[in-house]
Motif scaffolding. Sequence first.
Motif, short mmCIF file in Angstrom:
data_model
loop_
_atom_site.label_atom_id
_atom_site.label_comp_id
_atom_site.label_asym_id
_atom_site.label_seq_id
_atom_site.Cartn_x
_atom_site.Cartn_y
_atom_site.Cartn_z
N TYR A 232 0.83 -1.21 0.00
CA TYR A 232 0.00 0.00 0.00
C TYR A 232 0.86 1.26 0.00
CZ TYR A 232 -3.71 -3.27 1.11
OH TYR A 232 -4.58 -4.32 1.07
N ARG A 233 0.92 1.90 -1.14
CA ARG A 233 1.65 3.16 -1.28
C ARG A 233 0.79 4.09 -2.13
NH1 ARG A 233 7.43 2.24 -0.06
NH2 ARG A 233 7.51 0.03 0.43
N TRP A 234 0.44 5.21 -1.58
CA TRP A 234 -0.47 6.13 -2.29
C TRP A 234 0.29 7.07 -3.22
CZ3 TRP A 234 -3.48 2.81 -0.90
CH2 TRP A 234 -4.00 2.61 0.36
N HIS B 96 -6.41 7.11 5.10
CA HIS B 96 -5.52 6.43 6.05
C HIS B 96 -4.08 6.53 5.55
CE1 HIS B 96 -8.61 4.26 8.45
NE2 HIS B 96 -9.32 4.37 7.34
N ALA B 97 -3.14 6.44 6.49
CA ALA B 97 -1.72 6.41 6.12
C ALA B 97 -1.42 5.15 5.32
CB ALA B 97 -0.87 6.42 7.40
N ASP B 98 -0.56 5.27 4.33
CA ASP B 98 -0.07 4.08 3.63
C ASP B 98 1.10 3.50 4.44
OD1 ASP B 98 2.02 5.80 3.04
OD2 ASP B 98 1.80 5.68 0.86
N TRP B 99 1.71 2.48 3.89
CA TRP B 99 2.82 1.77 4.58
C TRP B 99 3.90 2.74 5.05
CZ3 TRP B 99 4.40 -2.63 6.67
CH2 TRP B 99 5.76 -2.95 6.70
N GLU B 100 4.33 3.58 4.14
CA GLU B 100 5.39 4.53 4.46
C GLU B 100 4.93 5.52 5.54
OE1 GLU B 100 7.43 7.52 1.59
OE2 GLU B 100 7.53 5.50 0.73
N GLY B 101 3.68 5.97 5.42
CA GLY B 101 3.10 6.92 6.38
C GLY B 101 3.06 6.35 7.78
N LEU B 102 2.64 5.09 7.89
CA LEU B 102 2.58 4.44 9.21
C LEU B 102 3.98 4.41 9.83
CD1 LEU B 102 0.24 1.40 8.40
CD2 LEU B 102 -0.35 3.38 9.81
N ASN B 103 4.95 3.97 9.03
CA ASN B 103 6.31 3.85 9.56
C ASN B 103 6.88 5.21 9.99
OD1 ASN B 103 6.48 1.06 9.31
ND2 ASN B 103 6.99 1.22 7.14
N PHE C 198 -3.96 -4.56 9.66
CA PHE C 198 -3.06 -5.71 9.48
C PHE C 198 -2.13 -5.83 10.69
CE2 PHE C 198 -4.28 -4.69 5.11
CZ PHE C 198 -4.65 -5.95 4.66
N THR C 199 -2.71 -6.05 11.86
CA THR C 199 -1.94 -5.99 13.09
C THR C 199 -0.81 -7.03 13.12
OG1 THR C 199 -3.60 -7.37 14.13
CG2 THR C 199 -3.80 -5.03 14.50
N LYS C 200 -1.12 -8.29 12.80
CA LYS C 200 -0.13 -9.37 12.96
C LYS C 200 1.12 -9.17 12.10
CE LYS C 200 -1.96 -13.75 14.60
NZ LYS C 200 -2.64 -13.08 15.68
N PRO C 201 0.95 -9.07 10.77
CA PRO C 201 2.16 -8.90 9.96
C PRO C 201 2.89 -7.60 10.26
CG PRO C 201 0.17 -8.67 8.61
CD PRO C 201 -0.27 -9.17 9.95
N TYR C 202 2.15 -6.58 10.61
CA TYR C 202 2.80 -5.30 10.86
C TYR C 202 3.61 -5.33 12.15
CZ TYR C 202 3.61 -0.28 10.74
OH TYR C 202 4.22 0.94 10.70
N VAL C 203 3.05 -5.95 13.19
CA VAL C 203 3.79 -6.09 14.46
C VAL C 203 5.06 -6.91 14.22
CG1 VAL C 203 3.76 -7.26 16.71
CG2 VAL C 203 1.87 -5.75 16.05
N LYS C 204 4.93 -7.97 13.45
CA LYS C 204 6.07 -8.84 13.16
C LYS C 204 7.17 -8.01 12.49
CE LYS C 204 7.15 -13.22 10.85
NZ LYS C 204 7.81 -12.84 9.56
#
Length: 330
Positions: free
Chosen positions: A140-142, A276-283, A300-306
Amino acid sequence: MALIELTKQGLYCAQADMYIDPWKSVPKALITHAHSDHARGGNGLYVAHEHCIPLLDLRLGKINSQGVKYGESIHYNGVQISFHPAGHVPGSSQIRLAYKGEVWVISGDYKLEDDGVCAPFESVKCHSFISESTFGLPIYRWKDQVDVFSEINRWWKQNAADGIVSVIMAYSLGKAQRILKHLDQEIGSVIVHPVMGAMNAAVRNFTPDLPADLIWHKDLTVSNYRNALLIVPPNSAQTMLEMFHPCSISFASGWMNFRGGKYQMSAERGFTLSDHADWEGLNKAIDASGAEQVFITHGFTKPYVKWLREQGKDAHELETLFNSHMESEE
Ligand SMILES: [Zn+2]
Ligand SMILES: [Zn+2]
């Protein structure tokens, strides 16, 4: 004991005796924003940003509420509570709670790109950060919204030239105002569903530069509006659509490019536009918070926490009712 804990009713600050975006009725609730998965009916008191209050009134009927400005501190039993822009939708906030030197921030939903309508996201330093993860996968990248809106305006212009009405399905809080703001009004009239008309009017009270719209009603003379663009909520537009036939239907969402595309609807076009924030935004947001501990929820809590753990972060999953993979904003 930690300042914030998870209970059956939702996130809870025992010291202040307040819940944050509770999913069951509670006496006192802090509300990040007026989307229905965050602001439910039946609470005794709603404390939220002052611009969120009229939107809550609109969605929930008259409620007992306390409006707070961004950056202003209020105190409940020694806990300092303040609201900070989340950049998600009008009136949306991150909520900061501080007690005896311990600082927590609950993000609610957020995005980093300034959408031109709501107050842009501000990073808030904290020890513990609770972040959403709706789009917490690297796919996910906007695109910049400038590019998305020029696609939308080009599509509208072509339809108008062909005498076909353009229809965009979008959520009525956030997306509708953002689209309205960036449309090229030279092309034609913008007609909105009455539900959106009411929401836009409420937002316009504190965002006076939100452009005007025409609220749909059944006596509208369609022949005068063949070059119009309609903004309608996904599931409540049938009569409107029949009236404006033939039309080209599109959908504006973060999910457009994925899951086989067309969001289970007959949309011909998809515009990838998310509040919503994309992947880069969240990080970026998580890094900027400087938090020692990160709790991930709402997506996507599980993969993101990992992934965060692999980056050396002290990250944890928060099992909430929000762990659905869809934007359930309506
Ligand atoms: Zn939301
Ligand atoms: Zn949400």
